[in-house]
Design a protein around this motif. Structure first.
Motif, PDB file in Angstrom:
ATOM      1  N   UNK A 112      43.224  93.043  44.711  1.00  0.00           N
ATOM      2  CA  UNK A 112      42.550  93.298  43.442  1.00  0.00           C
ATOM      3  C   UNK A 112      42.480  91.988  42.676  1.00  0.00           C
ATOM      4  N   UNK A 113      41.503  91.870  41.796  1.00  0.00           N
ATOM      5  CA  UNK A 113      41.359  90.630  41.053  1.00  0.00           C
ATOM      6  C   UNK A 113      40.753  90.851  39.689  1.00  0.00           C
ATOM      7  N   UNK A 114      41.152  90.016  38.733  1.00  0.00           N
ATOM      8  CA  UNK A 114      40.666  90.134  37.366  1.00  0.00           C
ATOM      9  C   UNK A 114      40.307  88.755  36.824  1.00  0.00           C
ATOM     10  N   UNK A 122      41.827  83.348  36.198  1.00  0.00           N
ATOM     11  CA  UNK A 122      41.753  84.310  37.290  1.00  0.00           C
ATOM     12  C   UNK A 122      43.162  84.710  37.699  1.00  0.00           C
ATOM     13  N   UNK A 123      43.372  85.994  37.893  1.00  0.00           N
ATOM     14  CA  UNK A 123      44.580  86.508  38.512  1.00  0.00           C
ATOM     15  C   UNK A 123      44.179  87.073  39.859  1.00  0.00           C
ATOM     16  N   UNK A 124      44.870  86.709  40.902  1.00  0.00           N
ATOM     17  CA  UNK A 124      44.427  87.114  42.228  1.00  0.00           C
ATOM     18  C   UNK A 124      45.612  87.267  43.164  1.00  0.00           C
ATOM     19  N   UNK A 125      45.381  87.943  44.268  1.00  0.00           N
ATOM     20  CA  UNK A 125      46.433  88.074  45.259  1.00  0.00           C
ATOM     21  C   UNK A 125      46.102  89.080  46.336  1.00  0.00           C
ATOM     22  N   UNK A 126      47.066  89.319  47.199  1.00  0.00           N
ATOM     23  CA  UNK A 126      46.867  90.239  48.319  1.00  0.00           C
ATOM     24  C   UNK A 126      48.222  90.762  48.750  1.00  0.00           C
ATOM     25  N   UNK A 127      48.279  92.025  49.116  1.00  0.00           N
ATOM     26  CA  UNK A 127      49.498  92.637  49.625  1.00  0.00           C
ATOM     27  C   UNK A 127      49.150  93.432  50.872  1.00  0.00           C
ATOM     28  N   UNK A 128      49.844  93.167  51.982  1.00  0.00           N
ATOM     29  CA  UNK A 128      49.558  93.851  53.245  1.00  0.00           C
ATOM     30  C   UNK A 128      50.856  94.302  53.893  1.00  0.00           C
ATOM     31  N   UNK A 129      50.764  95.427  54.585  1.00  0.00           N
ATOM     32  CA  UNK A 129      51.897  95.974  55.342  1.00  0.00           C
ATOM     33  C   UNK A 129      51.477  96.070  56.796  1.00  0.00           C
TER      34      UNK A 129
END
Length: 711
Positions: free
Chosen positions: A709-711, A189-196
């Motif tokens: 997003x996730x894959x 799994x590749x995962x994460x989050x980016x927020x501003x």
């Protein structure tokens, strides 16, 4: 520190949140296969790992299975999936009555003020709750505080909060309870989050997780920065006040490899950096660390089970203090703690022999060493220091523990546990010199040692499938930290001296409670009473202007304090938690009431009968969430009662009510948009008040927009 951004750039290209299932705890069957399903409080088929994932292939790792003794604890399990995007310290607010020393979070608070405690045990910034990650104690080796930004990079399966002292298998120091963090490991799994967010804030996290043969490996990183807000409230600001920026980053690596059919080797390493500023010149701090651990876990079904752990913690801390003139139009450097290195070393072994279905026995031992020193300059003329100080030492705690549980009938579990600890404080010293001149003092402190005990006796009685009664009597203790023994500090014009003669703290307590699980509703209630002898507090001994031992000059209006052992803190109260989960809806309510008073004599007689500093009487929160396949919305309302800033109860911090909310929508299978807000009503949350009456605030309204997003 801006180079920390590049630590996580390779990970930012993939991201996904952890979406919850209705019942996401894997339960093992007779063939040791994991299945998802709801687990009742009296179900002993508990998981060895937990994940809130729907699409990931779970690799079960972790510690030995949860013991029978857990049935008698007031336990709060916090689901990471219920708090997407939340910092660890924010998620912990779901445990009724758990608090940090100050209300500010790790973006603006001084790192040394971020110890955690429960049940109104008060005191200072050193933690009176033991925080462990995969069995490794997490308190700063020198100061006992918690470096919260260091956990943002981790993939956590769950957070478990166990209240009350006497938790003999966890180690020394758990006066108010234990918070356990368990790492998550899953496959491919590749995962994460980016927020501003507001004030040019960025918050990012990403992970790469892969299955390698019969084992697995994960790499995760986090990065956060912001221009910050002005901590001082409007109307009291001067020319020196400005926004307080922060920049924080971390990387974590975890590998799991099978050694045999029943044994696995777990290797963990993490590194973090944390730069903060408190909104005026000479208020900056830098905190960094590297941790590594190796753990072997054997879970032989029906046979001997055991675990073995070794770890190292390396920390570097620096901090400056400035004195602000009346009118807040100028600030002068007063103390530069330019290097505070420390190291923590430890090991732990636990064995569980095979017994009958009605009995369980845990045997083991642990060792923890902390060493460190503060290097600092003071007595400044402009930016030129006139004097220098070095102080530090070493502490060791060796412990042996045994805990047994027995179920004479299916509805009753009895538990009795104890541990014996040998503690030593050695190599203590303090040396002050006139820079370029004479030695002012050169003290070498006598080594000290002693024995302390921890114990707990408890019961869990199931009246039926829905109602459980539980109770316990317990005792625990905590060794003073190197920070309390050797490091002075300042807050504004106030100065606090260390005390190398501090004695260990000792707690005795009782609790009684009940748990009800009826369909979709869970209710937990606990009443408790504690007496903390030798409670370490910052005791006021004088006011400026003047020179005082251990700190030097204190300006007019400033208070001189020293860390001292009070006779005791007596604390009693009530904890209440209720949860409702039905389909996509989740609701929760939390409340804690604490009545705490100081028992003091001698130099601290003035404190007798007063409330401990930084201990509110009321804590409360309500949370509501709707989590469907594509859409999620959640609202959290939190209340904290008024509390006193200082030991003599002369400076009051008002109560605070905050409102947080979040929305997210899954646009595609692998893409989700998020919007969330902190303190949406922009209520003033008072975090501190100085001797001059100037009030500092915690986080104002902050709006975040993000993508995952996730894959």
């Amino acid at each position: 520190m801006k180079s920390a951004l590049f630590l996580t750039l390779p990970l930012w290209m993939a991201a996904t949140p952890l979406w919850a299932q209705d019942c996401h705890l894997p339960v093992r069957d007779e063939n040791d296969q994991a299945h998802y399903g709801c687990r009742r409080a009296n179900d002993l088929q508990v998981p060895v790992a937990v994940a809130a994932l729907t699409d990931a292939d779970i690799l079960v790792v972790g510690t030995l299975s949860e013991p029978r003794s857990d049935l008698a604890y007031p336990v709060t399990r916090i689901d990471i999936a219920d708090h997407p995007g939340a910092r660890l310290e924010t998620a912990l607010q779901q445990a009724a009555g758990l608090q940090q020393f100050r209300r500010s979070d790790a973006r603006t608070a001084n790192p040394t003020s971020q110890g955690i405690t429960m049940r109104g045990l008060g005191g200072n910034a050193s933690s009176r709750v033991l925080l462990v990650l995969d069995d490794v104690p997490q308190a700063d080796p020198f100061g006992g505080w918690v470096s919260w930004p260091g956990y943002d990079a981790l993939n956590l399966a769950r957070i478990t909060v166990r209240r009350g002292a006497g938790q003999v298998t966890s180690g020394a120091g758990a006066l108010g309870g234990v918070v356990e963090l368990d790492s998550l490991q899953y496959r491919d799994l590749l995962s994460g989050r980016l927020a501003y967010g507001s004030r040019e804030s960025v918050d990012a996290k990403a992970s790469i997780l892969r299955n390698l043969g019969a084992g697995s490996i994960s790499l995760s990183g986090s990065y956060a920065r912001g221009d910050g807000f002005v901590p001082v409230v409007k109307g009291q600001r001067g020319a020196v006040d400005r926004p307080a920026p922060y920049e924080q980053a971390g990387l974590a690596l975890r590998a799991v490899a099978p050694v045999s059919d029943n044994t696995e080797l777990q290797a963990n390493m993490r590194v973090f950096t944390d730069d903060r500023d408190r909104g005026f010149d000479f208020s900056d701090s830098q905190n960094s660390g590297v941790d590594a651990s190796l753990r072997l876990v054997n879970r032989t079904a029906g046979g001997w089970q055991w675990s073995a752990l070794a770890y190292v913690q390396i920390r570097e801390f620096a901090n400056r203090f400035g004195a602000i003139a009346a009118g807040r139009n100028s600030v002068a450097l007063t103390l530069d703690q330019y290097s505070v290195p420390s190291t923590g070393l430890g090991a732990r072994v636990e064995v569980r022999p095979p017994l009958s279905d009605k009995a369980e026995l845990r045997l083991g031992g642990d060792w923890r060493r902390t060493s460190g020193q503060t290097n600092e300059n003071f007595f400044f003329t402009g930016l030129i220091p006139g004097r220098s100080r070095r102080a530090g030492g070493q502490s060791d705690v060796f412990g042996l523990f045994a805990e047994g549980s027995y179920a004479p009938v299916d509805s009753l579990t009895l538990t009795l546990g104890g541990r014996a600890d040998r503690w030593k404080i050695t190599n203590g010293f303090r040396k002050e010199v006139n820079i370029g001149g004479t030695v002012r003092s050169d003290d070498v402190f006598a080594d000290r040692s002693g024995w302390e005990g921890t114990g707990r006796g408890s019961f869990a009685l199931f009246l039926n499938d829905e109602v459980k009664l539980r109770g316990a009597a317990y005792a625990g203790w905590r060794l003073p930290t190197l920070n309390e023994l050797y490091r002075p500090f300042r807050v504004g014009a106030d100065a606090t001296a260390a005390n190398e003669l501090l004695a260990p703290e000792k707690v005795r307590g009782l609790e009684i409670g009940a748990d009800v699980e009826a369909g979709a509703v869970t209710v937990r209630a606990t009443a408790f009473a504690n007496r903390l002898k030798n409670a370490i507090a910052n005791v006021g001994l004088g006011v400026g202007p003047g020179n005082f031992p251990g700190v030097g000059f204190v300006a007019a209006g400033g208070v001189y304090r020293q860390r001292q052992n009070l006779d005791a803190i007596n604390s009693k109260g009530l904890e209440f938690e209720a949860d409702y989960r039905q389909g996509p809806f989740t609701m929760s309510a939390r409340y804690a009431y604490v009545d705490a008073k100081v028992d003091a004599s001698g130099p601290s007689t003035l404190l007798d009968g007063l409330r401990p500093a930084q201990v509110p009487r009321h804590f409360g929160s309500v949370g509501v969430a709707y989590d469907a396949a594509a859409f999620r919305a959640d609202v959290d309302i939190r209340y904290v009662g008024g509390q006193f800033e200082d030991d003599i109860n002369s400076r009051n911090l008002d109560d605070a009510l905050t409102f947080d909310a979040g929305l997210s929508y899954r646009v595609f299978d692998n893409l989700r948009l998020e919007l969330r807000g902190e303190n949406l009503l922009d209520r003033q949350v008072e975090a501190a008040v100085g001797s001059d009456g100037v009030v500092e605030r915690a986080t104002p309204r902050t709006i975040w927009a993000g993508i995952s997003v996730g894959f």
